[in-house]
Motif scaffolding. Structure first.
Motif, PDB file in Angstrom:
ATOM      1  N   ASN B 120     -46.102  10.923 -73.279  1.00 36.31           N
ATOM      2  CA  ASN B 120     -45.691  10.263 -72.661  1.00 36.31           C
ATOM      3  C   ASN B 120     -44.641   9.839 -72.042  1.00 36.31           C
ATOM      4  O   ASN B 120     -43.989  10.426 -72.274  1.00 36.31           O
ATOM      5  CB  ASN B 120     -45.664   9.121 -74.329  1.00 36.31           C
ATOM      6  CG  ASN B 120     -45.978   7.845 -73.953  1.00 36.31           C
ATOM      7  OD1 ASN B 120     -46.626   7.454 -73.377  1.00 36.31           O
ATOM      8  ND2 ASN B 120     -44.350   7.364 -74.091  1.00 36.31           N
ATOM      9  N   ASN B 122     -42.134   6.454 -70.508  1.00 38.08           N
ATOM     10  CA  ASN B 122     -42.395   5.228 -70.511  1.00 38.08           C
ATOM     11  C   ASN B 122     -41.745   3.979 -69.437  1.00 38.08           C
ATOM     12  O   ASN B 122     -41.270   5.687 -68.237  1.00 38.08           O
ATOM     13  CB  ASN B 122     -40.986   4.693 -71.507  1.00 38.08           C
ATOM     14  CG  ASN B 122     -41.059   5.653 -72.870  1.00 38.08           C
ATOM     15  OD1 ASN B 122     -42.125   5.195 -73.043  1.00 38.08           O
ATOM     16  ND2 ASN B 122     -40.339   5.677 -73.605  1.00 38.08           N
ATOM     17  N   MET B 151     -46.224   4.301 -72.028  1.00 38.69           N
ATOM     18  CA  MET B 151     -46.128   2.703 -73.174  1.00 38.69           C
ATOM     19  C   MET B 151     -45.280   2.096 -71.847  1.00 38.69           C
ATOM     20  O   MET B 151     -44.835   2.461 -70.970  1.00 38.69           O
ATOM     21  CB  MET B 151     -45.157   3.092 -74.088  1.00 38.69           C
ATOM     22  CG  MET B 151     -45.286   4.376 -75.463  1.00 38.69           C
ATOM     23  SD  MET B 151     -44.171   4.313 -76.467  1.00 38.69           S
ATOM     24  CE  MET B 151     -44.485   2.861 -77.377  1.00 38.69           C
ATOM     25  N   ASP B 152     -45.832   0.936 -72.074  1.00 39.95           N
ATOM     26  CA  ASP B 152     -45.124  -0.462 -71.165  1.00 39.95           C
ATOM     27  C   ASP B 152     -44.001  -0.900 -72.739  1.00 39.95           C
ATOM     28  O   ASP B 152     -44.529  -1.445 -73.217  1.00 39.95           O
ATOM     29  CB  ASP B 152     -46.097  -1.624 -70.984  1.00 39.95           C
ATOM     30  CG  ASP B 152     -45.484  -2.515 -70.456  1.00 39.95           C
ATOM     31  OD1 ASP B 152     -44.418  -2.822 -69.747  1.00 39.95           O
ATOM     32  OD2 ASP B 152     -46.281  -3.842 -70.056  1.00 39.95           O
ATOM     33  N   LEU B 153     -42.411  -0.531 -72.049  1.00 37.98           N
ATOM     34  CA  LEU B 153     -41.527  -1.288 -72.476  1.00 37.98           C
ATOM     35  C   LEU B 153     -40.713  -2.642 -71.931  1.00 37.98           C
ATOM     36  O   LEU B 153     -39.885  -2.771 -72.133  1.00 37.98           O
ATOM     37  CB  LEU B 153     -40.339  -0.168 -72.738  1.00 37.98           C
ATOM     38  CG  LEU B 153     -40.984   1.174 -73.383  1.00 37.98           C
ATOM     39  CD1 LEU B 153     -40.130   2.272 -73.731  1.00 37.98           C
ATOM     40  CD2 LEU B 153     -41.375   1.006 -74.781  1.00 37.98           C
ATOM     41  N   THR B 176     -47.290   0.234 -76.761  1.00 33.86           N
ATOM     42  CA  THR B 176     -46.183  -1.508 -76.497  1.00 33.86           C
ATOM     43  C   THR B 176     -45.552  -0.816 -77.650  1.00 33.86           C
ATOM     44  O   THR B 176     -45.667  -0.329 -78.531  1.00 33.86           O
ATOM     45  CB  THR B 176     -46.843  -2.474 -76.135  1.00 33.86           C
ATOM     46  OG1 THR B 176     -47.541  -2.794 -77.492  1.00 33.86           O
ATOM     47  CG2 THR B 176     -47.607  -2.506 -74.961  1.00 33.86           C
ATOM     48  N   CYS B 377     -42.141  12.119 -75.910  1.00 33.18           N
ATOM     49  CA  CYS B 377     -41.906  11.067 -75.170  1.00 33.18           C
ATOM     50  C   CYS B 377     -41.047  11.857 -74.166  1.00 33.18           C
ATOM     51  O   CYS B 377     -40.042  12.068 -74.564  1.00 33.18           O
ATOM     52  CB  CYS B 377     -41.810   9.704 -75.715  1.00 33.18           C
ATOM     53  SG  CYS B 377     -40.927   8.700 -74.591  1.00 33.18           S
TER      54      CYS B 377
END
Lengths: 507, 507
Positions: B120, B122, B151-153, B176, B377
């Motif tokens: 993943n 980020n 992932m949209d952080l 998210t 991640c």
């Protein structure tokens, strides 16, 4: 702020260098192992620190006689361990202190599984590229970034002069592969190599002060066919040269048949053997195969012979090895070589990432270091592609200092984790300058921070650009702590600790 | 040469993409997993591939009913495994196929220990920096380099619009942390958070098509004091927010008490839980401590509850863990969470190298992947220092594709090593162009080679700049082979195999 400090031993000429990181506020300074040397003018070379300590005995002979040499004491201070441990590990052959009598400029260091994991950096000219000045600069650069030893693998013209410049300016032990120069002497034709030419080359290099030499004496005639069906054949230069010689002559490897003569030469100068793994795997497919382990058995045999002569020995290892096959390498080496220090090249945990082999191999290196390998030979981003320049040397060194330190922590080496803890405390306290100074590479850490938050106040800000002020977990952590979390928690526990719990989640 | 090819499934709209590396001569092409998607115009978004496949049932409910959905078949082709394995692993909860019904643009993929290890990436805006266009560009860039999910952080302004642009343009599942947006809605004050605000945020994001959400439901009131004496406290943003809320309210975490309501919402959209490890260690010193493992036990409890609702679950893991403490994490997670996929951030194997945490963590990531972690991640060089730019995203992705692939090899994933073998064969045959094309990053590999030997003939040369023509071990290996080594060796073995051996080394 970083500064160099010296710790004195039992005599005033034993002065062991450390990098002291001075922290802000009342945080105690942190001392780091320092390989950068006293700094030299390339034209004059370094001072001959160890000259007054020489006795004519090898470190191994001294250790076996129960003597703690000044070199051993120096190493003990450097590693933060008792001098008796240093002596006993050397005496048992489980550690080496490479220190040619003709390289008195070197600062003593030790290679063994009970000590900090060391990193070697390879440099050297080739027929295609590089100059003497450049190589000396790479040497200084490599030790600045923490190289514990440096191998000069020059193969082009001016091998002798390049090596002279390197040895005279090196605060760390220098290793070589004499076979490369011997081959130059016979115009690159392996079939014209002879024991005599090789022996004279070893003596020439011994006189210059080379501290350890890679000797490919384990590539036996009967092992060569074992590599025939490999995906990548023989990838060691020395190994392939000796294999070619053995097959063409249809005779046994002269390094093997003349090994005892080599021992006598090595003893005279206190040169350490680095028994080369000429049949190491060059790909994941070839890892842990018959050829590799057959050679390792012979290296074990040679280790015990060298010890008869009071000559120190380390044993080289792979190479390319998938993670699940790494431990077997260490276990077998320890068993076959009587605990002599293992010195591995990586290993690379995958073959798919040329240009990033400092990373593919840092994975394997960290693991093999944890399992007991004493020294890691770095791999740069240029591996398989070209000769490393200065930036590549730095990238390789950083990746390998990470691997070595991760291994030190996993091994529970006393004091290793203090560095991590000091940095993490600085991080949690938002002491940005302390965090940068404690970083393996302060400049790069600082520049990355400044890229997003360049203003000076951001250096004392209780947040960073990743989360911004509102979302900073560590800031909230501090607020929790300040808000009397402990008082609250005590109250909570006093009240039975389960007032609200367990609460079964409900719809 | 690389080109995109599609393999069709049992129906024409199941077309699974691969990168095909076409090699020179008669070497068979190599097919690589491809996450780059069909390519999109940001203004229009991607085509809704999965729209016709939707049944109103979750993937878990379908699998439990014995149904192989088109998504499962797609994944089976993609992974080169039987579709029944995909179905059975999902049914058992050991794998997840994150696919929100409102994100039909995504190409199905699977996360589970029996499949390829996933990575993943980020991305996301913050209060301090970044724009929507930049984030969409980072998304495309990340999937180009192999990101399996993104992932949209985002935490700054325009969270909703940023996410909309990302989901509509993403060929990979999007994750998210809804808590970040919920906190924005209450102006960053954790104490003003309520279940209702959080729930509405989840529904808003569910409607947009978010495929998995990190929910910090394991940060229980009674666990917070356990983190009080840590070196780095609570380092998870979500964790620290919930800890602050719990302590201030002196009530149980509303994500825990309302977990079953969340399950009902997640089931409606087939959103996958990513149970957040809000108490993960932020330093080597804090690894595997009481707080971390207490929370993990609660995550295990929540995993089983989610399964009651036919909702898929993965469980997040650390963080900062020294090598010798990594395996315990996986073993405990598997035991407590019934085999639900583990999804870890690194872990970093040491704290000392800010600016190189893609490397410190690739070491831990490779190992934890080998031990059974299903998705890693990534960590970029900017970790702890700032927000990653495009180059950082690439550096993080490359390091993590290396870690994931190294883990696939160590796990013996069928076919994983073929890539390594193809590249190594190209290397041994001096097929430079094939070696570059097979590299994880062809451009960089090529440019590093050209730095020292830029001329076109060097691309076919049977040596490289590292050793030059005379010393190339692989060239010598070929010569050995060509010179009839096998014939010689047969002759040698026929003659008794020990004619010259053992020769005892003599002085």
């Amino acid at each position: 702020m970083r500064r160099k400090v010296y710790v004195e031993g039992s005599r005033p000429d034993i002065r062991v260098p450390f990098t002291e990181v001075v922290l802000t506020g009342d945080n105690p300074p942190v001392r780091l192992y320092d390989t950068s040397g006293p700094g030299s003018e390339p034209a004059t070379g370094l001072p001959p620190l160890r000259k007054p300590w020489q006795t004519g005995r090898t470190q191994l002979a001294s250790a076996r006689a129960g003597i703690i040499t000044p070199e051993m004491e120096y190493v003990a201070v450097r590693e933060g361990v008792p001098a008796t441990l240093v002596r006993d590990e050397i005496a048992a052959g489980r550690a080496v202190l490479p220190a040619n009598v003709n390289h008195p400029e070197s600062e003593p260091m030790i290679i063994g599984s009970r000590f900090l994991v060391k990193v070697n950096a390879n440099i050297g000219t080739s027929a295609v590229t590089s100059s003497i000045d450049e190589e000396v600069e790479k040497l200084t650069w490599a030790t600045r970034w923490g190289a514990d030893t440096v191998m000069d693998l020059s193969t082009g013209p001016h091998i002798h002069e390049t090596r002279e410049a390197i040895v005279r300016n090196s605060p760390v032990p220098i290793g070589t592969v004499p076979l490369y120069q011997a081959l130059e002497k016979v115009k690159g034709d392996p079939l014209r190599l002879t024991w005599e030419i090789f022996r004279d080359t070893v003596i020439e290099q011994a006189e210059q002060g080379v501290d350890y030499m890679t000797i490919h004496a384990g590539v036996l005639l009967e092992y060569v066919p074992m590599a025939a069906e490999r995906v990548t054949g023989i990838v060691s230069r020395g190994g392939s040269i000796m294999a070619a010689w053995c097959l063409a002559e249809h005779r046994e490897n002269f390094l093997y048949t003349h090994f005892r003569e080599l021992c006598e030469i090595f003893r005279e100068y206190d040169i350490t053997f680095s028994l080369g793994d000429g049949l190491r795997p060059g790909s994941i497919a070839d890892a842990n195969d018959e050829a590799q382990f057959a050679e390792l058995r012979t290296l074990g045999e040679l280790t015990h012979i060298a010890w008869e002569y009071d000559v120190q020995v380390m044993v080289e290892g792979p190479g390319h090895v998938p993670m699940h096959k790494i431990k077997e390498n260490v276990d077998l080496q320890v068993e076959l070589c009587g605990g002599a220090p293992f010195y591995t090249l990586g290993p690379l945990a995958t073959d798919i990432a040329p240009a990033y082999d400092h990373i593919t191999s840092a994975i394997g290196a960290a693991m093999i270091g944890w399992f007991g390998t004493a020294m890691l030979c770095y791999v740069t981003p240029k591996e398989h592609l070209g000769l490393p320049n200065k930036e590549d040397v730095k990238a390789g060194m950083i990746a390998y200092k990470i691997a070595a330190h991760a291994a030190d922590i996993a091994k529970g080496h006393p004091g290793a984790q203090e560095w991590d803890d000091a940095l993490s405390r600085a991080r949690f306290d938002f002491r940005w300058e302390d965090q940068f100074e404690l970083a393996l590479d302060p400049e790069t850490a600082r520049s990355y921070h400044d890229e997003t938050l360049p203003a000076a106040p951001a250096k004392t800000a209780h947040f960073c650009s990743m989360c911004g002020p509102k979302f900073c977990s560590m800031k909230i952590s501090h607020e929790i702590r300040a808000a009397g979390m402990k008082a609250k928690s005590t109250e909570f526990v006093d009240a039975g600790g389960r007032v609200y719990l367990p609460v079964t989640p409900t719809a």
